[in-house]
Motif scaffolding. Structure first.
Motif, PDB file in Angstrom:
ATOM      1  N   SER B 173       0.849  -1.194   0.000  1.00  0.00           N
ATOM      2  CA  SER B 173       0.000   0.000   0.000  1.00  0.00           C
ATOM      3  C   SER B 173       0.880   1.237   0.000  1.00  0.00           C
ATOM      4  N   GLU B 174       0.296   2.351  -0.425  1.00  0.00           N
ATOM      5  CA  GLU B 174       1.006   3.636  -0.404  1.00  0.00           C
ATOM      6  C   GLU B 174       1.413   3.988   1.018  1.00  0.00           C
ATOM      7  N   THR B 175       0.467   3.809   1.944  1.00  0.00           N
ATOM      8  CA  THR B 175       0.749   4.102   3.337  1.00  0.00           C
ATOM      9  C   THR B 175       1.647   3.000   3.887  1.00  0.00           C
ATOM     10  N   ASP B 176       2.772   3.403   4.442  1.00  0.00           N
ATOM     11  CA  ASP B 176       3.731   2.415   4.931  1.00  0.00           C
ATOM     12  C   ASP B 176       3.581   2.254   6.445  1.00  0.00           C
ATOM     13  N   ARG B 177       3.094   1.108   6.855  1.00  0.00           N
ATOM     14  CA  ARG B 177       2.925   0.838   8.279  1.00  0.00           C
ATOM     15  C   ARG B 177       3.982  -0.133   8.799  1.00  0.00           C
ATOM     16  N   ALA B 178       4.991  -0.426   7.985  1.00  0.00           N
ATOM     17  CA  ALA B 178       5.982  -1.427   8.384  1.00  0.00           C
ATOM     18  C   ALA B 178       7.414  -0.894   8.316  1.00  0.00           C
ATOM     19  N   ALA B 179       7.572   0.430   8.201  1.00  0.00           N
ATOM     20  CA  ALA B 179       8.913   1.021   8.119  1.00  0.00           C
ATOM     21  C   ALA B 179       9.722   0.349   6.997  1.00  0.00           C
ATOM     22  N   MET B 180       9.042   0.137   5.874  1.00  0.00           N
ATOM     23  CA  MET B 180       9.599  -0.653   4.779  1.00  0.00           C
ATOM     24  C   MET B 180      10.958  -0.141   4.323  1.00  0.00           C
ATOM     25  N   ARG B 181      11.123   1.167   4.216  1.00  0.00           N
ATOM     26  CA  ARG B 181      12.382   1.700   3.683  1.00  0.00           C
ATOM     27  C   ARG B 181      13.486   1.757   4.731  1.00  0.00           C
ATOM     28  N   LEU B 182      13.211   1.248   5.920  1.00  0.00           N
ATOM     29  CA  LEU B 182      14.272   1.147   6.928  1.00  0.00           C
ATOM     30  C   LEU B 182      14.685  -0.315   7.092  1.00  0.00           C
ATOM     31  N   HIS B 183      14.498  -1.094   6.042  1.00  0.00           N
ATOM     32  CA  HIS B 183      14.915  -2.500   6.035  1.00  0.00           C
ATOM     33  C   HIS B 183      16.044  -2.714   5.029  1.00  0.00           C
ATOM     34  N   ASP B 184      16.739  -3.838   5.176  1.00  0.00           N
ATOM     35  CA  ASP B 184      17.795  -4.168   4.216  1.00  0.00           C
ATOM     36  C   ASP B 184      17.197  -4.266   2.812  1.00  0.00           C
ATOM     37  N   ILE B 185      16.073  -4.976   2.710  1.00  0.00           N
ATOM     38  CA  ILE B 185      15.291  -4.932   1.476  1.00  0.00           C
ATOM     39  C   ILE B 185      13.839  -4.634   1.833  1.00  0.00           C
ATOM     40  N   GLY B 186      13.308  -3.609   1.215  1.00  0.00           N
ATOM     41  CA  GLY B 186      11.898  -3.286   1.367  1.00  0.00           C
ATOM     42  C   GLY B 186      11.199  -3.541   0.045  1.00  0.00           C
ATOM     43  N   ILE B 187      10.082  -4.254   0.096  1.00  0.00           N
ATOM     44  CA  ILE B 187       9.342  -4.572  -1.121  1.00  0.00           C
ATOM     45  C   ILE B 187       7.946  -3.987  -1.009  1.00  0.00           C
ATOM     46  N   ASN B 188       7.548  -3.242  -2.010  1.00  0.00           N
ATOM     47  CA  ASN B 188       6.183  -2.746  -2.069  1.00  0.00           C
ATOM     48  C   ASN B 188       5.527  -3.370  -3.298  1.00  0.00           C
ATOM     49  N   ILE B 189       4.489  -4.173  -3.065  1.00  0.00           N
ATOM     50  CA  ILE B 189       3.777  -4.788  -4.190  1.00  0.00           C
ATOM     51  C   ILE B 189       2.873  -3.712  -4.809  1.00  0.00           C
ATOM     52  N   VAL B 190       3.086  -3.465  -6.085  1.00  0.00           N
ATOM     53  CA  VAL B 190       2.375  -2.371  -6.761  1.00  0.00           C
ATOM     54  C   VAL B 190       1.719  -2.897  -8.035  1.00  0.00           C
ATOM     55  N   ARG B 191       0.817  -2.084  -8.573  1.00  0.00           N
ATOM     56  CA  ARG B 191       0.200  -2.443  -9.846  1.00  0.00           C
ATOM     57  C   ARG B 191       0.933  -1.705 -10.955  1.00  0.00           C
ATOM     58  N   GLY B 192       1.401  -2.452 -11.951  1.00  0.00           N
ATOM     59  CA  GLY B 192       2.162  -1.835 -13.037  1.00  0.00           C
ATOM     60  C   GLY B 192       1.254  -1.225 -14.090  1.00  0.00           C
TER      61      GLY B 192
END
Ligand code: SF4
Lengths: 141, 546
Positions: B173-192
């Motif tokens: 989701s657009e809203t990040d509730r998991a501090a995704m970008r503060l991980h070694d790898i952050g994955i955001n599943i998006v629609r292409g």
């Protein structure tokens, strides 16, 4: 060298391995030793002439050698890959999966421990260099 | 949610037997502590200040009622009747006996749980959005991808001796509730562009002593190449990550030193090579996993869509603060705060765990979540049931209405448990929450995320707090630095240190002073973070040191 634990039937290379740098300079040896900082891909043009690659683990926690072995196997190398240095029984199963087929650690391994370690895991989750069929493929026939 | 098949169960069972054998060899003296240490660490068993600590994995923070109940029973049988939920969506038991550790793993295996790879320099438990599968704003449920990566990373032969530990987060989701970008790898599943789902991949974020926000290195990885792409990211790291200095060994340093562009180039080259190796699971496997995360049988939206108006102000406040919009009308996600005033953030007693298990079964389709902010979520609650749920929570001391408020503090274990700590975190958290409850300001502050770490390792995420507190050692005395302006959400930012540190009493006052500056300066609708971003550090410095 006679004490190496080998999972191959061909005869072991009977001369010492040379460093990657030395090999790239003179290139008529058939045994090379990779240190953690070496790039295994430097050897790829020469794999047809190499029969033994030793991969050294100065400390078991330095896992670069796992990638080095897979890189060689993925390039089609079928000669021996031997783990040397600080290699413990607890790493054997992973090393085998990455393409190692011989072991000559600083501290000799107890063959029955090795057997047990290799028999421990009924299946594996990933594709690697050992050709085992991963769980996700088994699930789908 | 995901359920083991015979393959998954066999892997976990084999691990229990292996560890039982290793413990036995240690107890008999056949293994030295030095030899045993890396083995126990791979099973999440740490030697802490006073006892062994066992960290149990809760993959992407999702668990069932029976699993939560088992965690409570383990706390009774093997610990002091409580457990501690962590910022990695895991649970830790702090008072474990070595001889009993294999029995705990066996008890966990019975409910499809384990402690595999909860420590060591390997791929750790994968975290995710705690509202996954429920949030109104998600593109899809991110957990099937996290589960796929969990299996791929379990006992990975090439990546079990990485330069340092390695953490994934997967969101959708657009809203990040998991501090995704503060991980070694952050994955955001998006629609292409073509409507297909894919993964946007961020690499090289992290907290610790050198906090960094992960750059985007690929905006779209097709889902039938996800494992291969992850393998490429990890291989470049395993080969070239620094091993000369433990503090420079995380992937964020490699990405920073190479530059995101050069790291990306190397990953793309490795990815192209690996695509030819056929290491990707069949897409049917992803479909199989997805079926486990099928939506529960919700009641149609037009039946009893609203919560009862019971005229109880306290309940209304709890609903307002502790529930989150659900994708299904008539439902909400309810957050159980593990942050009572003066309590230890993230601790739950065995009785509370069993109660939460029962409530999850009764009201939330047998599902619970652990948040990285150390609370528990019941993801799918009918609005009509909220009042009954809240009454039971209140009665058990679990009804605190403070989600994302100043009392909802993240605190690491600190000097009370952790052998690396410089200072205590827990007592500071307790005193701050007591202070703001007593002076009544807590209720007027709105969203204010406060995070405390007992040392530079930043397990309490202090860099990412709207207000952060870092314990340091100043000539043998515990001292606390204050940071302002961090965020772990989609507007990720790192907090800045205000200036000289404070004593334990001083830091409590300093937090109140900073809150007062906000209350004085705020404009309509601004949160603490917004006001700070608008007016900057100076007014806060003036009030703190002026
Ligand atoms: S931040 Fe430091 S003190 Fe706190 S848990 Fe982590 S290592 Fe321990």
């Amino acid at each position: 060298m006679a004490d190496a634990l080998r999972f191959r039937t061909d005869n072991a290379v009977d001369h010492p391995a040379v460093t990657v740098d030395a090999y790239l300079e003179q290139s008529n040896a058939s045994a090379v030793r990779i240190e953690p900082g070496d790039d295994a891909r430097d050897l790829l043009p020469h794999l047809g002439h190499i029969r033994l690659v030793e991969i050294n683990f100065p400390a078991f926690g330095d896992g670069r050698g796992y990638s080095a072995a897979r890189v060689l196997r993925e390039a089609g190398y079928t000669g021996e890959i031997r783990a040397v240095g600080d290699v413990l029984v607890d790493q054997i199963a992973y090393l085998r999966r990455c393409g190692f087929d011989a072991f000559e650690p600083d501290q000799p391994l107890d063959p029955s421990d090795v057997k047990m370690a290799l028999a421990r895991w009924p299946d594996v989750y990933q594709s690697a260099a050992d050709g085992r069929v991963p769980i996700w493929s088994q699930r789908h026939g | 949610m995901y359920q083991y098949d015979r393959f998954d169960q066999a892997m976990v069972d084999a691990r229990v037997e292996e560890f039982r054998d290793q413990c036995q060899r240690r107890i008999e003296g056949k293994l030295t502590e030095d030899q045993f240490k890396p083995l126990r660490l791979m099973n999440g068993l740490y030697l802490q200040l006073h006892a062994y600590m066992l960290r149990v994995a809760i993959p992407y923070g999702t668990l069932s009622g029976p699993q939560m109940r088992a965690l409570g029973d383990i706390a009774d049988r093997f610990d002091r009747k409580y457990g501690h939920f962590t910022t990695r969506q895991n649970i830790q038991y702090n008072w474990i006996k070595l001889e009993e550790a294999p029995d705990i793993l066996a008890a966990l295996a019975k409910v499809e749980m384990h402690a595999i790879q909860t420590s060591g320099n390997c791929i750790r438990n994968i975290s995710s959005d705690h509202f996954a599968g429920a949030a109104a704003d998600e593109v899809t449920d991110p957990r099937p991808y996290a589960e796929l990566l969990r299996q791929w990373s379990s006992f990975h032969p090439e990546f079990s001796y990485l330069p340092r530990k390695f953490k994934f987060a997967v969101i959708a989701s657009e809203t990040d509730r998991a501090a995704m970008r503060l991980h070694d790898i952050g994955i955001n599943i998006v629609r292409g562009h073509n409507g297909d789902l894919g993964a946007a991949v961020y690499v090289g974020g992290g907290m610790g002593r050198t906090p960094m926000i992960a750059p985007l290195i690929r905006d779209f990885v097709p889902l039938d190449q996800l494992v291969t792409y992850a393998e490429a990211c990890l291989r470049v790291y395993n080969r070239y990550g620094r091993r000369d200095n433990k503090y420079k060994a995380r992937i964020k340093i490699l990405v920073h030193e190479l530059g995101a562009e050069e790291y990306t180039r190397q990953v793309e080259a490795e990815f192209a090579h690996l695509l030819a190796q056929n290491i990707e699971p069949p897409i049917a496997e992803l479909e199989r996993i997805k079926a486990h995360f099928a939506q529960p049988a919700f009641m149609p939206g037009d039946v009893e869509t609203s919560q009862p108006d019971v005229g109880d102000g306290k309940f209304a406040v709890w609903v307002d603060r502790n529930t989150h919009p659900h994708k299904q009308s008539g439902y909400a996600s309810a957050v159980i705060s593990l942050k009572p005033v003066g309590g230890i953030p993230g601790d739950a007693t065995s009785d509370q765990m069993r109660l939460m298990a029962a409530l999850g079964e009764q009201y939330s389709f047998n599902e619970l979540r652990v948040t990285h902010t150390q609370n528990i979520v019941l993801p799918h609650v009918r609005k009509a049931d909220l009042f009954a749920l809240w009454q039971q929570l209140e009665a058990a001391g679990l009804g605190t209405a403070n989600l994302d408020q100043v009392g909802d503090i993240i605190a690491c274990p600190g000097l009370d448990y952790c052998s690396l700590a410089n200072a205590r975190s827990i007592p500071v958290a307790q005193r701050i929450s007591e202070r703001f409850a007593a002076n009544g300001k807590g209720d007027t502050l709105g969203e204010l995320k406060l995070k405390i770490s007992g040392c530079i390792n930043a397990c309490g995420h202090h860099h990412a707090g709207h207000i952060g507190i870092l314990g340091v050692d100043r000539k043998g005395v515990e001292n606390y630095q204050l940071l302002l302006g961090g965020s772990e959400a989609q507007d990720t930012s790192l907090g800045k240190i205000t200036g000289p540190g404070f004593s334990e009493d001083g830091i409590i006052d300093a937090v109140e002073t900073a809150a007062d500056v906000y209350l004085r300066e705020r404009q309509d609708g601004e949160r603490f973070l917004d006001t700070y971003r608008r007016i900057g550090m100076d007014p806060f410095k003036e009030a703190l040191y002026g």
